[in-house]
Design a protein around this motif. Structure first.
Motif, mmCIF file in Angstrom:
data_model
loop_
_atom_site.group_PDB
_atom_site.id
_atom_site.type_symbol
_atom_site.label_atom_id
_atom_site.label_comp_id
_atom_site.label_asym_id
_atom_site.label_seq_id
_atom_site.Cartn_x
_atom_site.Cartn_y
_atom_site.Cartn_z
ATOM 1 N N PHE A 67 -4.644 1.521 14.289
ATOM 2 C CA PHE A 67 -4.999 1.202 12.911
ATOM 3 C C PHE A 67 -6.213 0.288 12.911
ATOM 4 C CE2 PHE A 67 -0.513 2.163 12.794
ATOM 5 C CZ PHE A 67 -0.284 2.758 11.558
ATOM 6 N N SER A 110 -1.343 5.560 19.034
ATOM 7 C CA SER A 110 -2.048 5.560 17.749
ATOM 8 C C SER A 110 -2.703 4.208 17.542
ATOM 9 C CB SER A 110 -1.081 5.862 16.600
ATOM 10 O OG SER A 110 -0.009 4.942 16.574
ATOM 11 N N LYS A 164 -8.443 10.141 8.555
ATOM 12 C CA LYS A 164 -8.117 8.770 8.175
ATOM 13 C C LYS A 164 -7.007 8.781 7.132
ATOM 14 C CE LYS A 164 -12.630 6.656 9.068
ATOM 15 N NZ LYS A 164 -13.759 5.882 8.489
ATOM 16 N N LEU A 210 -5.230 -1.094 5.902
ATOM 17 C CA LEU A 210 -5.171 -0.607 7.279
ATOM 18 C C LEU A 210 -5.493 0.885 7.261
ATOM 19 C CD1 LEU A 210 -1.893 -2.295 8.632
ATOM 20 C CD2 LEU A 210 -4.264 -2.991 9.081
ATOM 21 N N ALA A 245 2.105 7.758 8.824
ATOM 22 C CA ALA A 245 1.321 6.610 9.272
ATOM 23 C C ALA A 245 2.106 5.319 9.109
ATOM 24 C CB ALA A 245 0.014 6.536 8.492
ATOM 25 N N ASN A 301 -8.155 -2.519 10.988
ATOM 26 C CA ASN A 301 -7.838 -3.560 10.005
ATOM 27 C C ASN A 301 -9.088 -3.877 9.181
ATOM 28 O OD1 ASN A 301 -7.008 -5.808 8.566
ATOM 29 N ND2 ASN A 301 -7.079 -7.187 10.331
ATOM 30 N N LEU A 316 3.441 2.340 11.769
ATOM 31 C CA LEU A 316 3.225 0.908 11.563
ATOM 32 C C LEU A 316 4.531 0.130 11.644
ATOM 33 C CD1 LEU A 316 1.038 -1.190 10.875
ATOM 34 C CD2 LEU A 316 1.546 -0.796 8.456
ATOM 35 N N TYR A 360 -5.181 4.278 9.441
ATOM 36 C CA TYR A 360 -4.625 5.009 10.581
ATOM 37 C C TYR A 360 -5.601 6.134 10.926
ATOM 38 C CZ TYR A 360 -1.169 7.633 13.340
ATOM 39 O OH TYR A 360 -0.492 8.282 14.341
#
Length: 489
Positions: A338, A336, A309, A350, A374, A340, A378, A352
């Protein structure tokens, strides 16, 4: 046999419910190796059954692969964060309910594939264009059809193969199921999410055994306040020795001797090994005499996956109000997603969540490099994203105390290995999520195996003491229950 260290400093004796005065110099004793959920559950149960118990933990904290971090000023789980099976049948439900800890249900479906409901996804391509929701749903249905076809492949083959190989066979048999363009990228994202469930790549996951584990009803619930309150409650009043990395476990006919890297030695009637499977595979703990070959094979042949994470804390919310943001690509490795946390907890975070080979590659990065990676993912889908003000990064694969996230079924290996890993050897017992044939890879699986190991240990030790009928059972005690607090659904 009394628990003691090498310096002969006596522990406070626990009360022994014996009707025969002075029959034993001390009450029954046990050493627990590992202060994760399995180890703490076992220690709690034996302590409450009037055993003398010492827990030896290599980290400077309890919890193991459950790690609730408060760096941001609020709880964030860097390890396990879901209750899989939001129902009264879940072994952890009574405790979580009694503590009044809220859950945010991310899916009412108890499927491996849908730990979030489809309407909670927002998928984007690499150019930042959002994938139409009807296409996401349509491809989800196609993915489900492909999995059903892989079951036909499984039934028609004597030899095991990987999920990836099975997919290739399905596409040869059913070319109508093969997708192209954006739809194929969404399909790769679904495969990426499946890999996330097992923390392993599709090319290593067993077709024969991937769905052997039991999924409890009630869907999946995020622990809004993290798992720490649960583990702290279980650990209250226990004798836990932190920074005590075990190097040797020696078993004898009348007890066990456990030695740590610092040279401290502890003896007891029995021991419960609740160290992570990755640690056992590293052979950093030496067993004397050597474990039987079938036990060593169980340790080596169960898969250990990696999911990390990368937690990004932002000054403001700039993303859609959905539970999951996804990036679709030509390969599962390139996809990938994320989580929320803002939707579930109200915090501007967020998470990842890379798994498998991608997680291994990121595991080698520094925290700063991983956070930058990450954020780059995004920015691909949300070009106006503002940089995070704080970040946290887990390294479960390279962490010497875990060497992996959780177990999974490897190609060509039997699901029976989980049960073989659980089976005791004399006065040595085993616990942890990788010893749960029913619930591998889960917190409630780890917890239930801790209770089982404690009961097996209690029975074995008290048989030798000849006082089996004088002690209350570890398991099956009446627990005052309370309903789970679930939001969203």
């Amino acid at each position: 046999m009394e628990l003691r260290n090498r310096n002969t400093r006596q522990l406070r004796p626990a009360m022994c419910y014996s009707k025969i005065k002075n029959r034993h110099p001390a009450s029954p004793s046990a050493i627990i190796i590992g202060a994760g959920f399995a180890g703490i559950a076992a220690a709690r149960a034996l302590h409450d059954a009037s055993f003398q118990v010492i827990v030896l933990e290599s980290r400077d904290r309890i919890g193991g692969r459950v790690c609730t971090d408060y760096t941001f000023g609020f709880p964030v789980d860097l390890g396990a964060s879901w209750l899989h099976g939001v129902c009264n049948e879940n072994p952890l439900a009574p405790l979580i309910g009694r503590l009044g800890l809220p859950l945010y249900r991310t899916s009412g479906d108890n499927s491996v594939l849908y730990d979030h409901d489809l309407e909670s996804y927002a998928l984007f391509d690499m150019d930042g264009n959002q994938v139409p929701q009807d296409l996401v749903v349509k491809v989800g249905e196609a993915f489900d059809s492909i999995l059903k076809e892989t079951d036909k492949v499984r039934q028609g083959c004597n030899e095991d193969m990987s999920i990836q190989q099975a997919f290739s066979l399905v596409f040869k048999r059913r070319p109508d199921l093969q997708l192209e363009g954006l739809a194929n990228k969404v399909l790769q994202w679904y495969l990426c999410r499946m890999e996330g469930w097992f923390a392993a790549d599709a090319e290593t996951i067993s077709l024969k055994c991937w769905d052997e584990a039991i999924l409890l009803p009630g869907g999946h619930g995020l622990m809004v306040r993290g798992y720490r309150p649960v583990i702290n409650t279980l650990a209250k009043g226990l004798d836990i020795r932190l920074n005590s990395r075990v190097s040797n476990i020696s078993r004898h006919h009348d007890g066990v001797r456990v030695t740590t890297e610092s040279g401290a030695t502890f003896v007891a009637d029995a021991a419960i090994v609740a160290a992570p499977l990755g640690v056992l595979q590293s052979k950093s703990i030496k067993f004397e005499p050597r474990l039987p070959e079938w036990k060593e094979e169980a340790i080596s042949d169960i898969g250990v996956g990696i999911e990390n994470k990368i937690v990004l804390h932002f000054e403001k919310v700039f993303w859609p109000n959905v539970e999951f943001l996804g990036v679709v690509a030509d390969t599962a490795y390139g996809c990938s997603y994320f989580l929320n946390l803002h939707k579930a907890t109200g915090h501007r975070v967020l998470v990842y969540m890379p798994a498998g080979k991608l997680a291994q590659d990121i595991d080698k990065m520094s925290d700063e490099a991983a956070a930058n990676f990450a954020f780059m993912q995004l920015e691909k889908i949300l070009p106006d994203a503002s940089p995070p003000i704080q970040y946290l990064v887990s390294h479960w694969g390279s962490d010497i105390n875990s060497l992996g996230s959780y177990s999974y079924d490897k190609v060509g290996k039997s699901h029976d290995l989980y049960e073989r890993l659980r089976i005791p050897i004399d006065n040595l017992f085993f616990a942890g999520e990788a010893t749960s044939a029913l619930y591998p890879g889960s917190v409630h699986g780890a917890y239930s195996t801790g209770l089982q190991a404690a009961e097996d240990c209690r029975m074995r030790v008290l048989e030798r003491y000849g006082e089996l009928d004088l002690f209350q059972p570890v398991m099956g005690e009446e627990i005052v229950s309370a309903p789970l607090l679930i939001s969203r659904m």
